[in-house]
Design an enzyme around this catalytic site. Structure first.
Site, PDB file in Angstrom:
ATOM      1  N   HIS A  52      -0.494  10.744  -2.103  1.00 28.17           N
ATOM      2  CA  HIS A  52      -1.802  10.403  -1.555  1.00 28.17           C
ATOM      3  C   HIS A  52      -2.661  11.629  -1.273  1.00 28.17           C
ATOM      4  O   HIS A  52      -3.807  11.707  -1.688  1.00 28.17           O
ATOM      5  CB  HIS A  52      -1.655   9.568  -0.276  1.00 28.17           C
ATOM      6  CG  HIS A  52      -2.973   9.189   0.303  1.00 28.17           C
ATOM      7  ND1 HIS A  52      -3.598   9.946   1.270  1.00 28.17           N
ATOM      8  CD2 HIS A  52      -3.808   8.167   0.025  1.00 28.17           C
ATOM      9  CE1 HIS A  52      -4.761   9.392   1.565  1.00 28.17           C
ATOM     10  NE2 HIS A  52      -4.917   8.306   0.836  1.00 28.17           N
ATOM     11  N   HIS A  87       0.840  -1.199   0.000  1.00 31.41           N
ATOM     12  CA  HIS A  87       0.000   0.000   0.000  1.00 31.41           C
ATOM     13  C   HIS A  87       0.874   1.249   0.000  1.00 31.41           C
ATOM     14  O   HIS A  87       1.629   1.479   0.936  1.00 31.41           O
ATOM     15  CB  HIS A  87      -0.910  -0.022   1.230  1.00 31.41           C
ATOM     16  CG  HIS A  87      -1.957   1.017   1.221  1.00 31.41           C
ATOM     17  ND1 HIS A  87      -2.044   1.969   2.200  1.00 31.41           N
ATOM     18  CD2 HIS A  87      -2.961   1.275   0.355  1.00 31.41           C
ATOM     19  CE1 HIS A  87      -3.067   2.765   1.946  1.00 31.41           C
ATOM     20  NE2 HIS A  87      -3.633   2.364   0.832  1.00 31.41           N
TER      21      HIS A  87
END
Length: 184
Positions: free
Chosen positions: A48, A6
């Protein structure tokens, strides 16, 4: 084999950076999940948050005091910030990577890339640029989607794409998903 890293191996390295992605490949992960965004001048980078503040620092290591949105600055301006120092001093000099850099790593190592469903909010121009980057690469790319109209766009361009569905799960959604994916 480990399945999905991730944001790369963000537990050991600065998330969504080349060190995190290279570590994922070295540790034998099958896939890297990442978060594409665009700079003001249309470069697809990996970050992100919409703001640089959490994961980046000024070049001297100091915290960024004003909010800086990645989509409000150019790629060159983004490179003035350090994407490694917020994690650890040993990552000093790490820059926000481009999607192209990660696709190149994927083509070289065979590790798959999974694009976060934030891509569904891209403009037409951004979507076209993203799709062109993926199509031109030799990377194995998966798409996370929650919107069926966007899924249709992906499948029209990439009929054999690996799809990760992240939307509501009920009988109607599963039937719609089955209908779209069985044609592959």
């Amino acid at each position: 084999m480990k399945f999905e890293a991730h944001r790369g191996v963000g537990t050991e390295c600065p998330e969504n950076t080349m060190p995190a992605f290279q570590t994922a490949a070295a540790q034998g992960y099958a896939m890297i999940e990442t978060d594409p965004r665009f700079t003001a001048d249309g470069i697809c980078v990996l970050l992100h948050d919409r703001l640089l503040n959490r994961t980046c620092r000024n070049a001297d290591g100091s915290e960024i005091t004003s909010e800086i949105c990645i989509d409000a600055i150019s790629y060159e301006e983004a490179h003035a910030y350090d994407a490694g120092l917020a994690k650890a001093r040993k990552f000093k000099g790490t820059k926000i990577p481009t999607l192209q850099e990660l696709l190149n790593l994927s083509a070289k190592t065979g590790i798959a890339i999974k694009l976060d469903n934030r891509i569904q909010s891209f403009t037409e121009t951004q979507t076209a640029a993203l799709f062109d980057l993926v199509a031109a690469s030799k990377a194995r790319t998966a798409f996370t989607v929650s919107d069926f109209s966007y899924l249709d766009r992906i499948l029209n361009r990439f009929p054999d794409a690996e799809i990760h569905y992240d939307g509501p799960v009920d009988a109607a959604a599963l039937a719609a998903l089955h209908h779209r994916l069985r044609r592959k």
